[in-house]
Motif scaffolding. Structure first.
Motif, PDB file in Angstrom:
ATOM      1  N   ALA A  14       0.826  -1.206   0.000  1.00  0.00           N
ATOM      2  CA  ALA A  14       0.000   0.000   0.000  1.00  0.00           C
ATOM      3  C   ALA A  14       0.865   1.263   0.000  1.00  0.00           C
ATOM      4  O   ALA A  14       0.569   2.237  -0.701  1.00  0.00           O
ATOM      5  CB  ALA A  14      -0.928   0.008   1.208  1.00  0.00           C
ATOM      6  N   ARG A  15       1.949   1.239   0.762  1.00  0.00           N
ATOM      7  CA  ARG A  15       2.844   2.398   0.797  1.00  0.00           C
ATOM      8  C   ARG A  15       3.526   2.601  -0.551  1.00  0.00           C
ATOM      9  O   ARG A  15       3.683   3.714  -1.031  1.00  0.00           O
ATOM     10  CB  ARG A  15       3.878   2.226   1.895  1.00  0.00           C
ATOM     11  CG  ARG A  15       4.675   3.470   2.135  1.00  0.00           C
ATOM     12  CD  ARG A  15       5.541   3.395   3.359  1.00  0.00           C
ATOM     13  NE  ARG A  15       5.649   2.047   3.900  1.00  0.00           N
ATOM     14  CZ  ARG A  15       6.722   1.552   4.467  1.00  0.00           C
ATOM     15  NH1 ARG A  15       7.794   2.281   4.591  1.00  0.00           N
ATOM     16  NH2 ARG A  15       6.740   0.328   4.946  1.00  0.00           N
ATOM     17  N   LEU A  16       3.930   1.496  -1.195  1.00  0.00           N
ATOM     18  CA  LEU A  16       4.547   1.585  -2.511  1.00  0.00           C
ATOM     19  C   LEU A  16       3.563   2.135  -3.532  1.00  0.00           C
ATOM     20  O   LEU A  16       3.921   2.985  -4.351  1.00  0.00           O
ATOM     21  CB  LEU A  16       5.060   0.210  -2.953  1.00  0.00           C
ATOM     22  CG  LEU A  16       5.720   0.144  -4.319  1.00  0.00           C
ATOM     23  CD1 LEU A  16       6.989   0.993  -4.323  1.00  0.00           C
ATOM     24  CD2 LEU A  16       6.048  -1.292  -4.669  1.00  0.00           C
ATOM     25  N   GLU A  17       2.325   1.692  -3.468  1.00  0.00           N
ATOM     26  CA  GLU A  17       1.291   2.196  -4.387  1.00  0.00           C
ATOM     27  C   GLU A  17       1.061   3.687  -4.178  1.00  0.00           C
ATOM     28  O   GLU A  17       0.869   4.443  -5.127  1.00  0.00           O
ATOM     29  CB  GLU A  17      -0.012   1.418  -4.184  1.00  0.00           C
ATOM     30  CG  GLU A  17      -1.158   1.896  -5.046  1.00  0.00           C
ATOM     31  CD  GLU A  17      -0.960   1.595  -6.514  1.00  0.00           C
ATOM     32  OE1 GLU A  17      -1.437   2.404  -7.329  1.00  0.00           O
ATOM     33  OE2 GLU A  17      -0.342   0.576  -6.849  1.00  0.00           O
ATOM     34  N   ARG A  18       1.089   4.127  -2.944  1.00  0.00           N
ATOM     35  CA  ARG A  18       0.869   5.546  -2.635  1.00  0.00           C
ATOM     36  C   ARG A  18       2.066   6.404  -3.051  1.00  0.00           C
ATOM     37  O   ARG A  18       1.901   7.487  -3.589  1.00  0.00           O
ATOM     38  CB  ARG A  18       0.594   5.704  -1.146  1.00  0.00           C
ATOM     39  CG  ARG A  18       0.229   7.089  -0.718  1.00  0.00           C
ATOM     40  CD  ARG A  18      -0.142   7.183   0.758  1.00  0.00           C
ATOM     41  NE  ARG A  18       0.899   6.658   1.637  1.00  0.00           N
ATOM     42  CZ  ARG A  18       0.801   5.565   2.378  1.00  0.00           C
ATOM     43  NH1 ARG A  18      -0.301   4.848   2.366  1.00  0.00           N
ATOM     44  NH2 ARG A  18       1.794   5.163   3.151  1.00  0.00           N
ATOM     45  N   ASP A  19       3.287   5.890  -2.847  1.00  0.00           N
ATOM     46  CA  ASP A  19       4.491   6.658  -3.147  1.00  0.00           C
ATOM     47  C   ASP A  19       4.780   6.740  -4.645  1.00  0.00           C
ATOM     48  O   ASP A  19       5.165   7.795  -5.145  1.00  0.00           O
ATOM     49  CB  ASP A  19       5.705   6.070  -2.441  1.00  0.00           C
ATOM     50  CG  ASP A  19       5.679   6.286  -0.950  1.00  0.00           C
ATOM     51  OD1 ASP A  19       4.898   7.145  -0.491  1.00  0.00           O
ATOM     52  OD2 ASP A  19       6.437   5.591  -0.248  1.00  0.00           O
ATOM     53  N   ASP A  20       4.650   5.633  -5.344  1.00  0.00           N
ATOM     54  CA  ASP A  20       4.991   5.597  -6.773  1.00  0.00           C
ATOM     55  C   ASP A  20       4.045   4.652  -7.502  1.00  0.00           C
ATOM     56  O   ASP A  20       4.356   3.488  -7.754  1.00  0.00           O
ATOM     57  CB  ASP A  20       6.444   5.145  -6.936  1.00  0.00           C
ATOM     58  CG  ASP A  20       6.996   5.419  -8.318  1.00  0.00           C
ATOM     59  OD1 ASP A  20       6.243   5.888  -9.189  1.00  0.00           O
ATOM     60  OD2 ASP A  20       8.200   5.175  -8.525  1.00  0.00           O
ATOM     61  N   PRO A  21       2.849   5.142  -7.853  1.00  0.00           N
ATOM     62  CA  PRO A  21       1.846   4.259  -8.464  1.00  0.00           C
ATOM     63  C   PRO A  21       2.293   3.659  -9.800  1.00  0.00           C
ATOM     64  O   PRO A  21       1.962   2.519 -10.106  1.00  0.00           O
ATOM     65  CB  PRO A  21       0.621   5.155  -8.653  1.00  0.00           C
ATOM     66  CG  PRO A  21       0.977   6.494  -8.182  1.00  0.00           C
ATOM     67  CD  PRO A  21       2.353   6.489  -7.661  1.00  0.00           C
ATOM     68  N   ARG A  22       3.051   4.406 -10.591  1.00  0.00           N
ATOM     69  CA  ARG A  22       3.494   3.883 -11.883  1.00  0.00           C
ATOM     70  C   ARG A  22       4.394   2.665 -11.697  1.00  0.00           C
ATOM     71  O   ARG A  22       4.251   1.660 -12.391  1.00  0.00           O
ATOM     72  CB  ARG A  22       4.248   4.974 -12.639  1.00  0.00           C
ATOM     73  CG  ARG A  22       4.780   4.540 -13.966  1.00  0.00           C
ATOM     74  CD  ARG A  22       5.456   5.708 -14.679  1.00  0.00           C
ATOM     75  NE  ARG A  22       6.132   5.250 -15.853  1.00  0.00           N
ATOM     76  CZ  ARG A  22       7.415   5.440 -16.100  1.00  0.00           C
ATOM     77  NH1 ARG A  22       8.147   6.118 -15.252  1.00  0.00           N
ATOM     78  NH2 ARG A  22       7.958   4.979 -17.187  1.00  0.00           N
ATOM     79  N   PHE A  23       5.319   2.739 -10.757  1.00  0.00           N
ATOM     80  CA  PHE A  23       6.212   1.620 -10.487  1.00  0.00           C
ATOM     81  C   PHE A  23       5.429   0.430  -9.934  1.00  0.00           C
ATOM     82  O   PHE A  23       5.675  -0.718 -10.314  1.00  0.00           O
ATOM     83  CB  PHE A  23       7.312   2.054  -9.506  1.00  0.00           C
ATOM     84  CG  PHE A  23       8.257   0.961  -9.119  1.00  0.00           C
ATOM     85  CD1 PHE A  23       9.165   0.464 -10.024  1.00  0.00           C
ATOM     86  CD2 PHE A  23       8.226   0.421  -7.848  1.00  0.00           C
ATOM     87  CE1 PHE A  23      10.040  -0.546  -9.680  1.00  0.00           C
ATOM     88  CE2 PHE A  23       9.095  -0.589  -7.487  1.00  0.00           C
ATOM     89  CZ  PHE A  23      10.003  -1.070  -8.408  1.00  0.00           C
ATOM     90  N   ALA A  24       4.481   0.689  -9.045  1.00  0.00           N
ATOM     91  CA  ALA A  24       3.704  -0.397  -8.443  1.00  0.00           C
ATOM     92  C   ALA A  24       2.850  -1.117  -9.492  1.00  0.00           C
ATOM     93  O   ALA A  24       2.757  -2.348  -9.486  1.00  0.00           O
ATOM     94  CB  ALA A  24       2.822   0.151  -7.324  1.00  0.00           C
ATOM     95  N   ARG A  25       2.235  -0.354 -10.407  1.00  0.00           N
ATOM     96  CA  ARG A  25       1.435  -0.989 -11.470  1.00  0.00           C
ATOM     97  C   ARG A  25       2.318  -1.842 -12.375  1.00  0.00           C
ATOM     98  O   ARG A  25       1.947  -2.946 -12.763  1.00  0.00           O
ATOM     99  CB  ARG A  25       0.714   0.072 -12.288  1.00  0.00           C
ATOM    100  CG  ARG A  25      -0.526   0.618 -11.638  1.00  0.00           C
ATOM    101  CD  ARG A  25      -1.360   1.426 -12.627  1.00  0.00           C
ATOM    102  NE  ARG A  25      -0.580   2.456 -13.307  1.00  0.00           N
ATOM    103  CZ  ARG A  25      -0.419   3.708 -12.885  1.00  0.00           C
ATOM    104  NH1 ARG A  25      -0.985   4.086 -11.766  1.00  0.00           N
ATOM    105  NH2 ARG A  25       0.278   4.580 -13.579  1.00  0.00           N
ATOM    106  N   ALA A  26       3.499  -1.319 -12.738  1.00  0.00           N
ATOM    107  CA  ALA A  26       4.400  -2.073 -13.607  1.00  0.00           C
ATOM    108  C   ALA A  26       4.913  -3.321 -12.906  1.00  0.00           C
ATOM    109  O   ALA A  26       5.051  -4.377 -13.526  1.00  0.00           O
ATOM    110  CB  ALA A  26       5.564  -1.187 -14.030  1.00  0.00           C
TER     111      ALA A  26
END
Length: 93
Positions: A14-26
């Motif tokens: 969740a923190r990764l999605e909040r901090d950098d959504p583009r990286f998390a989606r990839a």
């Protein structure tokens, strides 16, 4: 894994999605993308724009254009600094 480990992984995701959504989606799709810390395209564009403004200011002797070019280049160089995040958090070398 224990319930505690699962909660930690969910919180990390969740923190990764909040901090950098583009990286998390990839990362979720299996297609690697550079994290935000390594994306410096805007800084390179700023550096190029500042260099053009500085060159134009020197060619057309215009002090304000020279100053603007130097300021933009200074900002871009600060954005290119690889240790920017560490220095922002108060750590020093």
């Amino acid at each position: 894994m224990t319930q505690f480990d699962d909660e930690r992984l969910v919180n990390l995701a969740a923190r990764l999605e909040r901090d950098d959504p583009r990286f998390a989606r990839a990362l979720g799709a299996g297609r690697p993308a550079r994290p935000r810390e390594y994306r410096r395209t805007g800084a390179w564009w700023g550096l190029a724009t500042g260099a053009v403004a500085l060159g134009a200011g020197v060619f057309l002797p215009h002090g304000l254009l020279i100053a603007a070019g130097l300021v933009v280049m200074g900002i871009a160089v600060q954005l290119l600094d690889p240790d920017r995040a560490r220095r922002r958090n108060g750590s020093s070398r």
